[in-house]
Design a protein around this motif. Sequence first.
Motif, PDB file in Angstrom:
ATOM      1  N   SER A 126       0.820  -1.207   0.000  1.00  0.00           N
ATOM      2  CA  SER A 126       0.000   0.000   0.000  1.00  0.00           C
ATOM      3  C   SER A 126       0.853   1.257   0.000  1.00  0.00           C
ATOM      4  CB  SER A 126      -0.912   0.006   1.227  1.00  0.00           C
ATOM      5  OG  SER A 126      -1.750  -1.138   1.238  1.00  0.00           O
ATOM      6  N   LEU A 127       2.002   1.195   0.674  1.00  0.00           N
ATOM      7  CA  LEU A 127       2.898   2.346   0.752  1.00  0.00           C
ATOM      8  C   LEU A 127       3.647   2.567  -0.561  1.00  0.00           C
ATOM      9  CD1 LEU A 127       4.435   1.779   4.308  1.00  0.00           C
ATOM     10  CD2 LEU A 127       2.433   3.130   3.672  1.00  0.00           C
ATOM     11  N   MET A 128       3.653   1.565  -1.417  1.00  0.00           N
ATOM     12  CA  MET A 128       4.384   1.645  -2.688  1.00  0.00           C
ATOM     13  C   MET A 128       3.473   2.034  -3.844  1.00  0.00           C
ATOM     14  SD  MET A 128       6.850  -1.703  -2.193  1.00  0.00           S
ATOM     15  CE  MET A 128       7.728  -1.464  -3.751  1.00  0.00           C
ATOM     16  N   GLN A 129       2.335   2.652  -3.529  1.00  0.00           N
ATOM     17  CA  GLN A 129       1.373   3.091  -4.533  1.00  0.00           C
ATOM     18  C   GLN A 129       0.949   4.526  -4.224  1.00  0.00           C
ATOM     19  OE1 GLN A 129       0.674   1.169  -7.051  1.00  0.00           O
ATOM     20  NE2 GLN A 129       1.488  -0.791  -6.300  1.00  0.00           N
ATOM     21  N   PRO A 130       0.509   5.277  -5.205  1.00  0.00           N
ATOM     22  CA  PRO A 130       0.096   6.668  -4.975  1.00  0.00           C
ATOM     23  C   PRO A 130      -1.374   6.834  -4.635  1.00  0.00           C
ATOM     24  CG  PRO A 130       0.142   6.238  -7.316  1.00  0.00           C
ATOM     25  CD  PRO A 130       0.577   4.951  -6.642  1.00  0.00           C
ATOM     26  N   ILE A 131      -1.980   5.814  -4.055  1.00  0.00           N
ATOM     27  CA  ILE A 131      -3.417   5.895  -3.816  1.00  0.00           C
ATOM     28  C   ILE A 131      -3.775   6.844  -2.678  1.00  0.00           C
ATOM     29  CG2 ILE A 131      -3.478   3.880  -2.278  1.00  0.00           C
ATOM     30  CD1 ILE A 131      -6.202   3.212  -3.582  1.00  0.00           C
ATOM     31  N   PHE A 132      -2.941   6.920  -1.634  1.00  0.00           N
ATOM     32  CA  PHE A 132      -3.184   7.833  -0.525  1.00  0.00           C
ATOM     33  C   PHE A 132      -2.354   9.091  -0.725  1.00  0.00           C
ATOM     34  CE2 PHE A 132      -3.846   3.566   1.295  1.00  0.00           C
ATOM     35  CZ  PHE A 132      -5.164   3.700   1.727  1.00  0.00           C
ATOM     36  N   GLN A 133      -2.987  10.247  -0.589  1.00  0.00           N
ATOM     37  CA  GLN A 133      -2.239  11.497  -0.715  1.00  0.00           C
ATOM     38  C   GLN A 133      -1.657  11.953   0.612  1.00  0.00           C
ATOM     39  OE1 GLN A 133      -1.275  13.373  -3.502  1.00  0.00           O
ATOM     40  NE2 GLN A 133      -1.795  11.345  -4.271  1.00  0.00           N
ATOM     41  N   LEU A 134      -2.134  11.383   1.707  1.00  0.00           N
ATOM     42  CA  LEU A 134      -1.564  11.675   3.017  1.00  0.00           C
ATOM     43  C   LEU A 134      -1.491  10.395   3.827  1.00  0.00           C
ATOM     44  CD1 LEU A 134      -0.549  13.599   5.236  1.00  0.00           C
ATOM     45  CD2 LEU A 134      -2.943  14.018   5.867  1.00  0.00           C
ATOM     46  N   LEU A 135      -0.301  10.121   4.355  1.00  0.00           N
ATOM     47  CA  LEU A 135      -0.071   8.991   5.249  1.00  0.00           C
ATOM     48  C   LEU A 135       0.304   9.549   6.612  1.00  0.00           C
ATOM     49  CD1 LEU A 135       0.605   5.995   5.981  1.00  0.00           C
ATOM     50  CD2 LEU A 135       2.908   6.438   5.068  1.00  0.00           C
ATOM     51  N   VAL A 136      -0.449   9.167   7.650  1.00  0.00           N
ATOM     52  CA  VAL A 136      -0.146   9.588   9.018  1.00  0.00           C
ATOM     53  C   VAL A 136       0.278   8.368   9.811  1.00  0.00           C
ATOM     54  CG1 VAL A 136      -0.988  10.690  11.114  1.00  0.00           C
ATOM     55  CG2 VAL A 136      -1.835  11.458   8.880  1.00  0.00           C
ATOM     56  N   LEU A 137       1.463   8.436  10.411  1.00  0.00           N
ATOM     57  CA  LEU A 137       1.984   7.352  11.227  1.00  0.00           C
ATOM     58  C   LEU A 137       2.005   7.816  12.676  1.00  0.00           C
ATOM     59  CD1 LEU A 137       4.943   6.338   8.901  1.00  0.00           C
ATOM     60  CD2 LEU A 137       2.794   5.093   9.188  1.00  0.00           C
ATOM     61  N   ASP A 138       1.033   7.353  13.445  1.00  0.00           N
ATOM     62  CA  ASP A 138       0.910   7.708  14.859  1.00  0.00           C
ATOM     63  C   ASP A 138       1.462   6.529  15.649  1.00  0.00           C
ATOM     64  OD1 ASP A 138       0.232   8.742  17.288  1.00  0.00           O
ATOM     65  OD2 ASP A 138      -1.923   8.884  16.902  1.00  0.00           O
ATOM     66  N   MET A 139       2.772   6.575  15.926  1.00  0.00           N
ATOM     67  CA  MET A 139       3.482   5.391  16.398  1.00  0.00           C
ATOM     68  C   MET A 139       4.320   5.691  17.633  1.00  0.00           C
ATOM     69  SD  MET A 139       2.654   3.606  13.609  1.00  0.00           S
ATOM     70  CE  MET A 139       3.598   2.105  13.860  1.00  0.00           C
ATOM     71  N   GLU A 140       4.649   4.625  18.369  1.00  0.00           N
ATOM     72  CA  GLU A 140       5.702   4.714  19.374  1.00  0.00           C
ATOM     73  C   GLU A 140       7.043   4.783  18.644  1.00  0.00           C
ATOM     74  OE1 GLU A 140       5.272   5.070  22.461  1.00  0.00           O
ATOM     75  OE2 GLU A 140       3.246   4.358  22.892  1.00  0.00           O
ATOM     76  N   SER A 141       8.027   5.406  19.265  1.00  0.00           N
ATOM     77  CA  SER A 141       9.310   5.631  18.589  1.00  0.00           C
ATOM     78  C   SER A 141       9.981   4.331  18.151  1.00  0.00           C
ATOM     79  CB  SER A 141      10.248   6.420  19.505  1.00  0.00           C
ATOM     80  OG  SER A 141       9.723   7.690  19.770  1.00  0.00           O
ATOM     81  N   HIS A 142       9.902   3.295  18.986  1.00  0.00           N
ATOM     82  CA  HIS A 142      10.612   2.058  18.663  1.00  0.00           C
ATOM     83  C   HIS A 142       9.943   1.271  17.536  1.00  0.00           C
ATOM     84  CE1 HIS A 142       7.456   0.612  21.452  1.00  0.00           C
ATOM     85  NE2 HIS A 142       7.527  -0.511  20.759  1.00  0.00           N
ATOM     86  N   GLN A 143       8.743   1.674  17.135  1.00  0.00           N
ATOM     87  CA  GLN A 143       8.034   0.919  16.100  1.00  0.00           C
ATOM     88  C   GLN A 143       8.476   1.267  14.688  1.00  0.00           C
ATOM     89  OE1 GLN A 143       4.066   2.059  17.306  1.00  0.00           O
ATOM     90  NE2 GLN A 143       3.748   0.168  18.445  1.00  0.00           N
ATOM     91  N   LEU A 144       9.226   2.331  14.529  1.00  0.00           N
ATOM     92  CA  LEU A 144       9.737   2.719  13.218  1.00  0.00           C
ATOM     93  C   LEU A 144      11.262   2.782  13.283  1.00  0.00           C
ATOM     94  CD1 LEU A 144       7.273   5.585  12.176  1.00  0.00           C
ATOM     95  CD2 LEU A 144       7.409   3.291  11.186  1.00  0.00           C
ATOM     96  N   SER A 145      11.922   1.861  12.599  1.00  0.00           N
ATOM     97  CA  SER A 145      13.379   1.849  12.581  1.00  0.00           C
ATOM     98  C   SER A 145      13.892   2.887  11.583  1.00  0.00           C
ATOM     99  CB  SER A 145      13.886   0.464  12.179  1.00  0.00           C
ATOM    100  OG  SER A 145      13.529   0.184  10.824  1.00  0.00           O
TER     101      SER A 145
END
Length: 219
Positions: A126-145
């Motif tokens: 899903s992230l490798m396609q232009p279908i969403f014009q806005l992506l919001v990642l509401d995450m804990e810090s350790h969840q995104l390397s």
Amino acid sequence: MTKIIHNANDWIWNQVLSQFPIQFATQMESVANHAKIPSVNPRLTQFLGGGIPKGAITEIGIPVGFSGRSIVADFVSHVTQTDLCLWVNGHSDMRVYPPAWISRGVNPLKWVVANSESPVRQLKASLMQPIFQLLVLDMESHQLSAEDIAFISMQARIHRYAVIVIRPFLLSNRQGNTWAKLRVNVTPAQNQFHVSVIKGLSERHVTIPHHVDTRAVRS
């Protein structure tokens, strides 16, 4: 109705595409001439020089315990008037409360919420396609390397969508996410927010009135 996906994985791509075929076919044309996504709050849009940049990551520091996500909701509200937004909630102890967001002008038909603690692994297609014009990642810090952030930055640049990464603390101007083009802190005050830029624009500060439904995110 807002789609809330509790076990997020790559079928989001096929599901959304099947429901919005015309939307997907025309989406790139509808936003091609805009380099930034504005907020529905004109004061915030002007403060940020037109909004948040497309094709790049905006990192926003919002300490836990108050309703700073309303700042982000105002960008979601603008986007979902015409295009699709994907909000990824990585907090197992919090859930999104759609009615509060709808009351802020978010279009529930163009807003997808996915509960995922590993968005790059579970939502990669899903992230490798232009279908969403806005992506919001509401995450804990350790969840995104660092590798996750680098991958998301590359896909945003290729497909020209905007990314907001919400951090549950105030950002430092001495160290932080090197992949973020814009970095902003949001701090609470009585009936207002103080917004400050720490990277991406000249140093600046603004006060935004606080008018939010505190039920938007529930613990």
